[in-house]
Design a protein around this motif. Sequence first.
Motif, PDB file in Angstrom:
ATOM      1  N   LEU A   1    -138.562  71.627 -21.626  1.00 32.54           N
ATOM      2  CA  LEU A   1    -137.988  70.586 -20.779  1.00 32.54           C
ATOM      3  C   LEU A   1    -136.943  69.749 -21.502  1.00 32.54           C
ATOM      4  O   LEU A   1    -136.113  69.108 -20.848  1.00 32.54           O
ATOM      5  CB  LEU A   1    -139.099  69.672 -20.249  1.00 32.54           C
ATOM      6  CG  LEU A   1    -140.182  70.368 -19.412  1.00 32.54           C
ATOM      7  CD1 LEU A   1    -141.261  69.374 -19.014  1.00 32.54           C
ATOM      8  CD2 LEU A   1    -139.579  71.033 -18.191  1.00 32.54           C
ATOM      9  N   PHE A   2    -136.991  69.735 -22.839  1.00 30.23           N
ATOM     10  CA  PHE A   2    -136.055  68.921 -23.618  1.00 30.23           C
ATOM     11  C   PHE A   2    -135.410  69.741 -24.739  1.00 30.23           C
ATOM     12  O   PHE A   2    -136.061  70.587 -25.351  1.00 30.23           O
ATOM     13  CB  PHE A   2    -136.766  67.713 -24.248  1.00 30.23           C
ATOM     14  CG  PHE A   2    -137.189  66.659 -23.269  1.00 30.23           C
ATOM     15  CD1 PHE A   2    -136.274  65.729 -22.780  1.00 30.23           C
ATOM     16  CD2 PHE A   2    -138.502  66.600 -22.834  1.00 30.23           C
ATOM     17  CE1 PHE A   2    -136.669  64.763 -21.885  1.00 30.23           C
ATOM     18  CE2 PHE A   2    -138.902  65.630 -21.933  1.00 30.23           C
ATOM     19  CZ  PHE A   2    -137.975  64.706 -21.446  1.00 30.23           C
TER      20      PHE A   2
ATOM     21  N   THR B   1    -133.186  69.850 -20.723  1.00 34.38           N
ATOM     22  CA  THR B   1    -132.711  71.205 -20.467  1.00 34.38           C
ATOM     23  C   THR B   1    -132.444  71.334 -18.968  1.00 34.38           C
ATOM     24  O   THR B   1    -132.735  70.417 -18.187  1.00 34.38           O
ATOM     25  CB  THR B   1    -133.763  72.243 -20.894  1.00 34.38           C
ATOM     26  OG1 THR B   1    -134.940  72.038 -20.098  1.00 34.38           O
ATOM     27  CG2 THR B   1    -134.115  72.096 -22.366  1.00 34.38           C
ATOM     28  N   ASP B   2    -131.910  72.453 -18.543  1.00 32.82           N
ATOM     29  CA  ASP B   2    -131.708  72.671 -17.107  1.00 32.82           C
ATOM     30  C   ASP B   2    -133.030  72.618 -16.364  1.00 32.82           C
ATOM     31  O   ASP B   2    -133.112  72.092 -15.245  1.00 32.82           O
ATOM     32  CB  ASP B   2    -131.025  74.023 -16.867  1.00 32.82           C
ATOM     33  CG  ASP B   2    -129.571  74.033 -17.313  1.00 32.82           C
ATOM     34  OD1 ASP B   2    -128.997  72.930 -17.471  1.00 32.82           O
ATOM     35  OD2 ASP B   2    -129.015  75.129 -17.501  1.00 32.82           O
ATOM     36  N   GLU B   3    -134.078  73.155 -16.998  1.00 29.89           N
ATOM     37  CA  GLU B   3    -135.407  73.109 -16.380  1.00 29.89           C
ATOM     38  C   GLU B   3    -135.914  71.674 -16.287  1.00 29.89           C
ATOM     39  O   GLU B   3    -136.529  71.270 -15.284  1.00 29.89           O
ATOM     40  CB  GLU B   3    -136.390  73.959 -17.186  1.00 29.89           C
ATOM     41  CG  GLU B   3    -136.116  75.457 -17.160  1.00 29.89           C
ATOM     42  CD  GLU B   3    -134.982  75.883 -18.085  1.00 29.89           C
ATOM     43  OE1 GLU B   3    -134.596  77.057 -18.026  1.00 29.89           O
ATOM     44  OE2 GLU B   3    -134.496  75.030 -18.885  1.00 29.89           O
ATOM     45  N   GLY B   4    -135.642  70.887 -17.327  1.00 29.04           N
ATOM     46  CA  GLY B   4    -136.046  69.483 -17.310  1.00 29.04           C
ATOM     47  C   GLY B   4    -135.318  68.703 -16.235  1.00 29.04           C
ATOM     48  O   GLY B   4    -135.905  67.857 -15.547  1.00 29.04           O
TER      49      GLY B   4
END
Length: 297
Positions: free
Chosen positions: A47-48, A58-61
Amino acid sequence: MNPKVLRYFVAVAELNSFTAAAEKLHVAQPAVSMAIQKLEQGFGLQLFHRQERRVSLTDEGKAFLPHARRILQAQADAELAMAELSGLQSGEVKVGIPGMLGSYYFPPLLMAFRHLYPRLQLSVMESGTRKLQQMLLSGELDIAVIVADKLPDGLEACHFLRAQMMVVMPEDHPLASEESITLDALLAEELVLFKEGYFHREVLDKLIADSQITPRIGFETNLIPLIKQIVRQGFGISTLLEMVISDDPTLVARPFREPVWLDLSLAWRREGYISRANRSFIDFIVQQAQLNPPQSQ
């Protein structure tokens, strides 16, 4: 999903720092780091981005952040609803108001509401309407004053005020002898305007864009006393609501040749819980607006 971990995640995302998030939340930094690591392990995602002195999503975060905020807001709404049912608190109203209305329209209403409901707590934030919308959607505010023509997704609104935009100038200005002012006449003058992000500026910017005339903007400021002083000294003219200069004999207000009306609403989150305190505030403001409309309406 543990709300405490979500609060850790949102704090780190907003502050871009595990240390700063820990300080804000009054917990140990290792506890925050460990909670985020477990959250990432549970998702099987990072996530980071972790750098030496700074972290970033991150993009997911970034994809997860709005979901985390909505979950935390839903929890806060549920706790408030249950607290009201059990009588654990008197209530709080967190409202956002643009500067012009906050200075010249709302003060007597806020004091009257406080007198009517002395046990309710009022928290007032002043900013531009676009910023207030963002704070409303993020849960930082319960209610906000917005321009009614563009209601963002996720909000509901109730119209309460229709006021006319006026051209403001010194009493000895050549345009002061006119009964109304054309847009061309306004744009031929040096202008003193609010900064972008305030509803008054947005309406005027749209008029300017439609006219295809390049304005001469001498000053930009959100300080209403400064705007009035600049206009009073003859360094430019501006547009304000008539209520702003009603007690100033050195300034005059004239309507546009084609009247420009501002429709303002009280808005709240569509999926948020509307507390009894907030509903009482909305009903009170709407009722008072109907009983005491602005003079230029």
